[in-house]
Design a protein around this motif. Sequence first.
Motif, mmCIF file in Angstrom:
data_model
loop_
_atom_site.group_PDB
_atom_site.id
_atom_site.type_symbol
_atom_site.label_atom_id
_atom_site.label_comp_id
_atom_site.label_asym_id
_atom_site.label_seq_id
_atom_site.Cartn_x
_atom_site.Cartn_y
_atom_site.Cartn_z
ATOM 1 N N ALA A 58 0.846 -1.198 0.000
ATOM 2 C CA ALA A 58 0.000 0.000 0.000
ATOM 3 C C ALA A 58 0.881 1.248 0.000
ATOM 4 O O ALA A 58 1.948 1.279 0.623
ATOM 5 N N ARG A 59 0.421 2.251 -0.691
ATOM 6 C CA ARG A 59 1.209 3.470 -0.822
ATOM 7 C C ARG A 59 1.061 4.404 0.365
ATOM 8 O O ARG A 59 1.889 5.306 0.551
ATOM 9 N N SER A 60 0.018 4.224 1.154
ATOM 10 C CA SER A 60 -0.215 5.117 2.279
ATOM 11 C C SER A 60 -0.835 4.342 3.426
ATOM 12 O O SER A 60 -1.416 3.274 3.214
ATOM 13 N N PRO A 61 -0.716 4.855 4.650
ATOM 14 C CA PRO A 61 -1.365 4.194 5.792
ATOM 15 C C PRO A 61 -2.872 4.077 5.619
ATOM 16 O O PRO A 61 -3.476 3.087 6.044
ATOM 17 N N VAL A 62 -3.501 5.053 4.988
ATOM 18 C CA VAL A 62 -4.955 5.012 4.787
ATOM 19 C C VAL A 62 -5.319 3.844 3.874
ATOM 20 O O VAL A 62 -6.265 3.092 4.141
ATOM 21 N N GLN A 63 -4.563 3.663 2.790
ATOM 22 C CA GLN A 63 -4.814 2.541 1.893
ATOM 23 C C GLN A 63 -4.520 1.212 2.579
ATOM 24 O O GLN A 63 -5.232 0.226 2.370
ATOM 25 N N ALA A 64 -3.475 1.173 3.415
ATOM 26 C CA ALA A 64 -3.140 -0.053 4.134
ATOM 27 C C ALA A 64 -4.269 -0.449 5.085
ATOM 28 O O ALA A 64 -4.666 -1.619 5.140
ATOM 29 N N ASP A 65 -4.807 0.514 5.820
ATOM 30 C CA ASP A 65 -5.910 0.227 6.738
ATOM 31 C C ASP A 65 -7.136 -0.277 5.978
ATOM 32 O O ASP A 65 -7.828 -1.201 6.413
ATOM 33 N N TYR A 66 -7.413 0.346 4.845
ATOM 34 C CA TYR A 66 -8.568 -0.024 4.027
ATOM 35 C C TYR A 66 -8.421 -1.454 3.511
ATOM 36 O O TYR A 66 -9.356 -2.258 3.611
ATOM 37 N N LEU A 67 -7.234 -1.791 2.977
ATOM 38 C CA LEU A 67 -6.998 -3.138 2.475
ATOM 39 C C LEU A 67 -6.991 -4.154 3.613
ATOM 40 O O LEU A 67 -7.452 -5.292 3.460
ATOM 41 N N PHE A 68 -6.481 -3.759 4.758
ATOM 42 C CA PHE A 68 -6.488 -4.601 5.951
ATOM 43 C C PHE A 68 -7.921 -4.981 6.323
ATOM 44 O O PHE A 68 -8.225 -6.140 6.607
ATOM 45 N N TRP A 72 -9.604 -8.804 6.134
ATOM 46 C CA TRP A 72 -10.191 -9.502 7.281
ATOM 47 C C TRP A 72 -11.670 -9.833 7.080
ATOM 48 O O TRP A 72 -12.160 -10.838 7.569
ATOM 49 N N ARG A 73 -12.372 -9.002 6.334
ATOM 50 C CA ARG A 73 -13.765 -9.341 6.019
ATOM 51 C C ARG A 73 -13.819 -10.578 5.131
ATOM 52 O O ARG A 73 -14.694 -11.427 5.288
ATOM 53 N N HIS A 74 -12.863 -10.686 4.210
ATOM 54 C CA HIS A 74 -12.789 -11.879 3.359
ATOM 55 C C HIS A 74 -12.418 -13.101 4.200
ATOM 56 O O HIS A 74 -13.014 -14.175 4.060
ATOM 57 N N LEU A 75 -11.437 -12.940 5.076
ATOM 58 C CA LEU A 75 -11.020 -14.045 5.944
ATOM 59 C C LEU A 75 -12.185 -14.521 6.823
ATOM 60 O O LEU A 75 -12.364 -15.722 7.028
ATOM 61 N N PHE A 76 -12.956 -13.577 7.321
ATOM 62 C CA PHE A 76 -14.082 -13.912 8.192
ATOM 63 C C PHE A 76 -15.042 -14.875 7.507
ATOM 64 O O PHE A 76 -15.426 -15.912 8.065
ATOM 65 N N HIS A 77 -15.425 -14.563 6.297
ATOM 66 C CA HIS A 77 -16.389 -15.408 5.585
ATOM 67 C C HIS A 77 -15.778 -16.757 5.203
ATOM 68 O O HIS A 77 -16.466 -17.789 5.252
ATOM 69 N N GLU A 78 -14.509 -16.774 4.876
ATOM 70 C CA GLU A 78 -13.864 -18.025 4.486
ATOM 71 C C GLU A 78 -13.612 -18.934 5.689
ATOM 72 O O GLU A 78 -13.692 -20.160 5.584
ATOM 73 N N LEU A 79 -13.307 -18.338 6.832
ATOM 74 C CA LEU A 79 -13.006 -19.132 8.030
ATOM 75 C C LEU A 79 -14.187 -19.983 8.467
ATOM 76 O O LEU A 79 -14.000 -21.086 9.003
ATOM 77 N N LEU A 80 -15.384 -19.482 8.245
ATOM 78 C CA LEU A 80 -16.576 -20.201 8.701
ATOM 79 C C LEU A 80 -16.719 -21.565 8.025
ATOM 80 O O LEU A 80 -17.372 -22.457 8.569
ATOM 81 N N GLY A 81 -16.122 -21.738 6.850
ATOM 82 C CA GLY A 81 -16.225 -23.017 6.151
ATOM 83 C C GLY A 81 -14.883 -23.661 5.890
ATOM 84 O O GLY A 81 -14.791 -24.637 5.125
ATOM 85 N N THR A 99 -4.281 -13.539 2.212
ATOM 86 C CA THR A 99 -3.847 -12.140 2.244
ATOM 87 C C THR A 99 -3.151 -11.761 0.946
ATOM 88 O O THR A 99 -3.403 -10.691 0.379
ATOM 89 N N ALA A 100 -2.283 -12.643 0.460
ATOM 90 C CA ALA A 100 -1.587 -12.384 -0.805
ATOM 91 C C ALA A 100 -2.586 -12.260 -1.954
ATOM 92 O O ALA A 100 -2.443 -11.402 -2.834
ATOM 93 N N LEU A 101 -3.613 -13.103 -1.931
ATOM 94 C CA LEU A 101 -4.647 -13.046 -2.965
ATOM 95 C C LEU A 101 -5.384 -11.706 -2.920
ATOM 96 O O LEU A 101 -5.621 -11.080 -3.966
#
Length: 218
Positions: A58-68, A72-81, A99-101
């Motif tokens: 990420a080029r900026s802390p704001v973009q890093a937080d957004y991607l973070f 985690w929202r993607h991880l949340f849904h995947e973890l359930l199954g 995360t790399a994906l």
Amino acid sequence: MQTPSLPEANHPLVKSLSHYSDQELLTLLQRHPDAGQYFTALYCRYSPLVYTLIRHSARSPVQADYLFSITWRHLFHELLGLDLSTPGVTLQSWIINVTALCINQAELPPAEDIHYSLEASPPPLQCYVERSLDQVSPSQRLMIVMAQTFRWSEPRIAAYLQAEGEHITAAGVKAQLQAGYERLETALPDDIRAIYLAGGKLEAHLHGQQRAQTTTEA
């Protein structure tokens, strides 16, 4: 960029799970999907790793937080199954791969177009709020999205709905939003309320998020 602070890691409900293995936490999460402390414990355990991977792309802390947050929202849904029975696959290696994906596929908007505060809306709370939106009536859900995602005022929401044929005033929008927030808070897992709201109201928390976003923009 520093890794985000994790005040929820010190909450008794989360600290009490620190001795559990990854597999045990995953099993508890899948067996008790209406409890939020197990996902929060995994979030606290792996957030430093996930953020370290993200901050280099990420080029900026704001973009890093957004991607973070997106990751985690993607991880949340995947973890359930998730099934970790495949030989050689660990939760850590799986999280690294996901995360790399997310990093490779993400199309991040410019920092000035991002209205998100990691401190005001940590991913576990965000995930469960989004899931609980299903328990709110469609009209109230629409108003909440307008108010929180687009940060529209009550008069603007009323004007939009009136243009769509709804007979509602700004005062009516305010009343519907309050009712929607109350329903949304009730639908949250008890432990998520205990960890993140600390006796406060979800509505106040969401308004605090808006103020944090405005401060960030300024």
